[in-house]
Design a protein around this motif. Sequence first.
Motif, mmCIF file in Angstrom:
data_model
loop_
_atom_site.group_PDB
_atom_site.id
_atom_site.type_symbol
_atom_site.label_atom_id
_atom_site.label_comp_id
_atom_site.label_asym_id
_atom_site.label_seq_id
_atom_site.Cartn_x
_atom_site.Cartn_y
_atom_site.Cartn_z
ATOM 1 N N GLU A 1 -0.584 0.863 11.360
ATOM 2 C CA GLU A 1 -0.591 2.102 10.589
ATOM 3 C C GLU A 1 -1.982 2.735 10.585
ATOM 4 O O GLU A 1 -2.131 3.952 10.684
ATOM 5 C CB GLU A 1 -0.114 1.827 9.157
ATOM 6 N N ALA B 1 5.395 -3.887 11.715
ATOM 7 C CA ALA B 1 4.986 -3.035 10.595
ATOM 8 C C ALA B 1 4.291 -3.866 9.524
ATOM 9 O O ALA B 1 4.482 -5.089 9.424
ATOM 10 C CB ALA B 1 6.201 -2.327 10.002
ATOM 11 N N LEU C 1 12.101 -1.860 8.802
ATOM 12 C CA LEU C 1 10.883 -1.631 9.570
ATOM 13 C C LEU C 1 10.751 -2.591 10.751
ATOM 14 O O LEU C 1 11.371 -3.641 10.802
ATOM 15 C CB LEU C 1 9.653 -1.745 8.669
ATOM 16 N N GLU D 1 10.942 -2.271 -1.480
ATOM 17 C CA GLU D 1 10.366 -3.422 -0.773
ATOM 18 C C GLU D 1 11.411 -4.132 0.078
ATOM 19 O O GLU D 1 11.125 -4.560 1.208
ATOM 20 C CB GLU D 1 9.745 -4.395 -1.786
ATOM 21 N N ASN E 1 5.161 1.508 8.542
ATOM 22 C CA ASN E 1 5.162 1.797 7.108
ATOM 23 C C ASN E 1 4.625 3.201 6.835
ATOM 24 O O ASN E 1 3.419 3.439 6.923
ATOM 25 C CB ASN E 1 4.333 0.747 6.367
ATOM 26 N N GLU F 1 12.108 -2.050 3.208
ATOM 27 C CA GLU F 1 11.087 -2.238 4.231
ATOM 28 C C GLU F 1 11.391 -3.465 5.086
ATOM 29 O O GLU F 1 11.294 -3.421 6.315
ATOM 30 C CB GLU F 1 9.700 -2.406 3.580
ATOM 31 N N THR G 1 6.017 1.475 -4.605
ATOM 32 C CA THR G 1 5.329 0.355 -3.969
ATOM 33 C C THR G 1 3.824 0.556 -4.103
ATOM 34 O O THR G 1 3.358 1.657 -4.420
ATOM 35 C CB THR G 1 5.689 0.249 -2.479
ATOM 36 N N LEU H 1 4.305 -4.829 5.918
ATOM 37 C CA LEU H 1 5.153 -4.806 4.730
ATOM 38 C C LEU H 1 4.283 -4.849 3.485
ATOM 39 O O LEU H 1 3.314 -5.614 3.412
ATOM 40 C CB LEU H 1 6.108 -5.999 4.734
ATOM 41 N N VAL H 2 4.654 -4.059 2.498
ATOM 42 C CA VAL H 2 3.840 -3.992 1.289
ATOM 43 C C VAL H 2 3.826 -5.334 0.562
ATOM 44 O O VAL H 2 2.835 -5.685 -0.096
ATOM 45 C CB VAL H 2 4.329 -2.848 0.373
#
Length: 335
Positions: free
Chosen positions: A176, A21, A17, A10, A98, A13, A41, A23-24
Amino acid sequence: MEFEPRKYAEEQEKQMLSPYATLVVNSKGRQREEEPCPIRTDFARDRDRIIHSSSFRRLKHKTQVFLAPLGDHYRTRLTHTLEVAQISRTLARALRLNEDLTEAIAMGHDLGHTPFGHSGEKALSSVASFEFKHAAQSVRVIDRLEREGKGLNLTYEVRNGIATHSDGGADAATLEGKIVEYSDKIAYINHDIEDAIRAGILGPDELPYDCLYILGRTKSERITTLIESIIENSFGKNEIRMSNEVWKAHRSLRDFMFQSVYRNPLAKGEEGKAQELLVQLYRHFEKHPNELPPLYHTVMEQEGKERALCDYLAGMTDIYAISLYNDLFVPKMFR
């Protein structure tokens, strides 16, 4: 475990990124809260859940374009899915988006496809009171049907990308998801050309020269051109797009494929039989709903018979649907 792989991923990222993007850590989450995995993740976990699902395994026996092809080298719905995932990952990596999210969407985008490809969709739409669409069915598979009705409980971003991957629907909420929409088109047009040439439906010299001049003469050249155009026109931007020239050539090639292959009697001449097979199965279980597996009894009680029948038939592979039809309608002595 002192080292926490998920938290490290995490943080990576956040550092690596693009600002555009997904992000989780900013995910809208799951429909039901769960304890996070210490290693993966949430998006990586979603990808793994899809790959290990029953509906993903069934894709290997579902038609892409050619019904029950005899050759070992024709695409199936599974090999198509893997090609979409490969193109999606390439684009996501190049655009610093991602990859886990992109791959999860790509792996799940066709889980709701019927047996016999788009002809199966047409068959179910013809007997049900609603229009059957595989993208919406893919979401039903992951939300309602997998794990004996418990669903996979995937994140919002993965579900959204799957729901919006095909033409005519809402736009994906993430870049994505938009990558997968483009990758799906890139993959199916170019691998269907290869399959059509192998099947003798197309000759290599029949492809429109103006499209090949811009995109390339070989499958590899065309896919490379399309990917490079997306990267050049999308890097550092909050959008996914190709150049106008490349996009127009790609659309022209798609139109050519619809005229020459997707509606070609040589390629699709058996579709009417496949549709009638599914219609007959639908009518049988409409009269004998007690023969449905237990999961679909539950769906029938909660959402009605039509919904249960479509869920059951859509989940079948080509092979299973044909075998079941033979069991129900063909005398044993004639099989």
